[in-house]
Design an enzyme around this catalytic site. Sequence first.
Site, PDB file in Angstrom:
ATOM      1  N   ASP A   1       0.851  -1.193   0.000  1.00 23.94           N
ATOM      2  CA  ASP A   1       0.000   0.000   0.000  1.00 23.94           C
ATOM      3  C   ASP A   1       0.886   1.242   0.000  1.00 23.94           C
ATOM      4  O   ASP A   1       1.771   1.375   0.848  1.00 23.94           O
ATOM      5  CB  ASP A   1      -0.873  -0.044   1.269  1.00 23.94           C
TER       6      ASP A   1
ATOM      7  N   ASN B   1      -0.611   4.551  -0.370  1.00 25.11           N
ATOM      8  CA  ASN B   1      -1.319   5.794   0.006  1.00 25.11           C
ATOM      9  C   ASN B   1      -1.952   5.722   1.391  1.00 25.11           C
ATOM     10  O   ASN B   1      -2.761   6.574   1.760  1.00 25.11           O
ATOM     11  CB  ASN B   1      -2.370   6.165  -1.054  1.00 25.11           C
TER      12      ASN B   1
ATOM     13  N   ASP C   1      -4.200   3.798   2.716  1.00 21.12           N
ATOM     14  CA  ASP C   1      -5.611   3.439   2.943  1.00 21.12           C
ATOM     15  C   ASP C   1      -5.771   1.995   3.428  1.00 21.12           C
ATOM     16  O   ASP C   1      -6.884   1.524   3.635  1.00 21.12           O
ATOM     17  CB  ASP C   1      -6.460   3.693   1.683  1.00 21.12           C
TER      18      ASP C   1
ATOM     19  N   ASP D   1      -1.881  -1.376  -3.728  1.00 20.62           N
ATOM     20  CA  ASP D   1      -2.258  -0.644  -4.942  1.00 20.62           C
ATOM     21  C   ASP D   1      -1.210  -0.840  -6.043  1.00 20.62           C
ATOM     22  O   ASP D   1      -0.149  -1.433  -5.821  1.00 20.62           O
ATOM     23  CB  ASP D   1      -2.477   0.845  -4.620  1.00 20.62           C
TER      24      ASP D   1
ATOM     25  N   ASP E   1     -11.385 -17.013 -15.418  1.00 23.47           N
ATOM     26  CA  ASP E   1     -11.950 -17.400 -14.130  1.00 23.47           C
ATOM     27  C   ASP E   1     -13.187 -18.303 -14.300  1.00 23.47           C
ATOM     28  O   ASP E   1     -14.066 -18.002 -15.109  1.00 23.47           O
ATOM     29  CB  ASP E   1     -12.366 -16.133 -13.369  1.00 23.47           C
TER      30      ASP E   1
ATOM     31  N   GLU F   1      -9.015 -21.596 -15.521  1.00 27.52           N
ATOM     32  CA  GLU F   1      -9.142 -22.096 -14.162  1.00 27.52           C
ATOM     33  C   GLU F   1     -10.014 -23.342 -14.250  1.00 27.52           C
ATOM     34  O   GLU F   1     -11.183 -23.259 -14.599  1.00 27.52           O
ATOM     35  CB  GLU F   1      -9.811 -21.067 -13.255  1.00 27.52           C
TER      36      GLU F   1
ATOM     37  N   HIS G   1      -4.799 -17.717  -4.145  1.00 27.57           N
ATOM     38  CA  HIS G   1      -5.664 -16.910  -3.282  1.00 27.57           C
ATOM     39  C   HIS G   1      -6.908 -17.681  -2.825  1.00 27.57           C
ATOM     40  O   HIS G   1      -7.674 -17.158  -2.021  1.00 27.57           O
ATOM     41  CB  HIS G   1      -6.093 -15.659  -4.053  1.00 27.57           C
ATOM     42  N   ASP G   2      -7.134 -18.872  -3.364  1.00 29.89           N
ATOM     43  CA  ASP G   2      -8.298 -19.666  -2.957  1.00 29.89           C
ATOM     44  C   ASP G   2      -7.919 -20.776  -1.986  1.00 29.89           C
ATOM     45  O   ASP G   2      -8.724 -21.680  -1.724  1.00 29.89           O
ATOM     46  CB  ASP G   2      -8.965 -20.302  -4.186  1.00 29.89           C
TER      47      ASP G   2
HETATM   48  C1  NOJ Z   1     -12.530 -18.491  -8.811  1.00 28.58           C
HETATM   49  C2  NOJ Z   1     -11.689 -17.476  -8.123  1.00 28.58           C
HETATM   50  O1  NOJ Z   1     -10.373 -17.940  -8.055  1.00 28.58           O
HETATM   51  C3  NOJ Z   1     -12.304 -17.237  -6.778  1.00 28.58           C
HETATM   52  O2  NOJ Z   1     -11.487 -16.448  -5.957  1.00 28.58           O
HETATM   53  C4  NOJ Z   1     -13.655 -16.611  -6.982  1.00 28.58           C
HETATM   54  O3  NOJ Z   1     -14.291 -16.459  -5.733  1.00 28.58           O
HETATM   55  C5  NOJ Z   1     -14.518 -17.461  -7.887  1.00 28.58           C
HETATM   56  N1  NOJ Z   1     -13.821 -17.938  -9.037  1.00 28.58           N
HETATM   57  C6  NOJ Z   1     -15.692 -16.671  -8.389  1.00 28.58           C
HETATM   58  O4  NOJ Z   1     -15.262 -15.758  -9.347  1.00 28.58           O
END
Ligand code: NOJ
Length: 577
Positions: free
Chosen positions: A50, A52, A54, A58, A228, A282, A349-350
Amino acid sequence: MKKLFIVSFLILVIIGCNNAPKEINLEKAIDKTWWKEGILYQIYPQSFKDTNGDGFGDFKGVTEGLDYLESLGISMVWMNPFFQSPLVDNGYDVSDYKEIHPRYGNMEDFDAMLAGMHERGIKFVLDVVVNHSSNEHEWFKQSRSSRDNPYREYYHWWPAENGEPPYRHSLFDPEGAWEYDALTDAYYLHTFAEEQPDLNWENPKVRQEVYDIMRFWADKGVDGFRMDAFQFASKDTTFPEWPEGHEKDFIKWYGMRPQLHDYLKEMYDEVISQYDVFAVSEGAGSTFQDAHDLVDSDRNELQMAYHFETVDMSRTPDGYTLDEFREVFSRWDKAFAEEGWIAIFLSNHDNSRLVSRFGNDNPEFRTVSTQMLNTFLLSMRGTPYTYYGDELGMTNIDMPTIEEYVDIDAIGKYKSAVAAGDDLDEFMNELNYSSRENGRTPMQWNDSENAGFTNGTPWKRVNENYTIINVEAQEKDQNSVLNHFRRMAKLRNENNVLVYGEYQLLLEEHPDIYAYTRELGDEKWLVLLNFSESNSNIELPELDGIDTAKINNYDDVLLDGNSMEMLPYQAIIFSLK
Ligand code: NOJ
């Protein structure tokens, strides 16, 4: 790592069935391109840096971090969505695909970041979220406004006079995938949250909108697209009643219909073939044939896919076994030895953090086990996808109570558990281990307040171990996870044997050691990985007469003729020829 013996047994049976020797046509497999040879680094933008104050990362923060990224040896960045969005699913609900959410900066900041990457030879991969949009997208606002609106067919509607639509599972909404909308007395479909209505890919206008968006970004200079949730873009739009329990195999029932290939061929003609770009999906379907149909070069559809089998392991604190791990990777490698190309990843990230999930995050073993996992990731065939912070060994964060969770997925699962009357202590224990919030904590740059991520209040609590695990500390230590990652990336970047070389599994049943060779032309390399926290011995004829290691996460090599004692989580690569 706990052992699941029944699963291991089944896996051995499967290996047995699949192990028939096969001639490999390397000529075809080594159709060389930059997106096969590079290492991809994934940035979750709100958690990277980050500038700035917040509390959200960014674009300028990423620009500040470019020298660092270059120093890692990576050559592609995939950034999670940063478009205009109400942020119900942290940006996977886009309300304008050509506008940037102000939290990340503006288009000028984006252009500067992209130019900075390109100056350093780093390509940029855009997250294209077009199975669904946000319910605040103008298309949806129009679509829901009346049954005869020109945008009505941009989404899937079920008129209420036809009765209730057949049950459909939603990945985020415990109440299912149809939402009733009184305004037009109809239900709309949302595979994810109710704020993420599914776009109707049957409609050629929708497809043209998507290609237009992709061209907009390709014209700006982006080099790749991550599609995605793309398996769901094609559906049986009669929405029939499926057998009870079908939702456990929802990809088979809800996605991957034959027309997906028509859409992808069209996308290839309209966009992909017009630029020097690639697209990765994905998900890879439910069978190898599905995956090949998506990515094989003669199909002119996608260029790469990533499957979930590797992260389907170890979803609970019970962990995984080495048997299942090497079986999954070996089976996928074999299926793509001759044709097609896949991505290799262990975290994103999942998912929860690499070391907490597949390694050992106890302080004693954290460094060596992360190094071992990174050695694996960077020595397999397939494009390695590494997730920000895993080059440091960032760990899971402890979040034992539901109040702290902000992720729609975690909250949805919690509601389902409550509704089902599940044991909530057990549920929270599992969630704490597996929740994707573990992988979203701020990047740990140094040991100053908030790990140097922000001068403000971070949007998400920084993992308290930042005083020990951070970039600045690891820069100074030659034996750190970070410096090992750099050495390993360099080794891969300088040696195509690690990119294209044929993979051969050795010691198939060793309880602790994952051993394999990679071979290309007259080069043959041996990779040895100890997945356990104990010393472990191997015997291999290949070890006889071997010389210095290409890489080793310890100072020692305990070699004696053709046997070797490996130290806890030791990772060594030798050249054999
Ligand atoms: C897969 C993405 O990786 C995930 O983070 C997202 O919540 C779902 N698709 C819905 O877009």
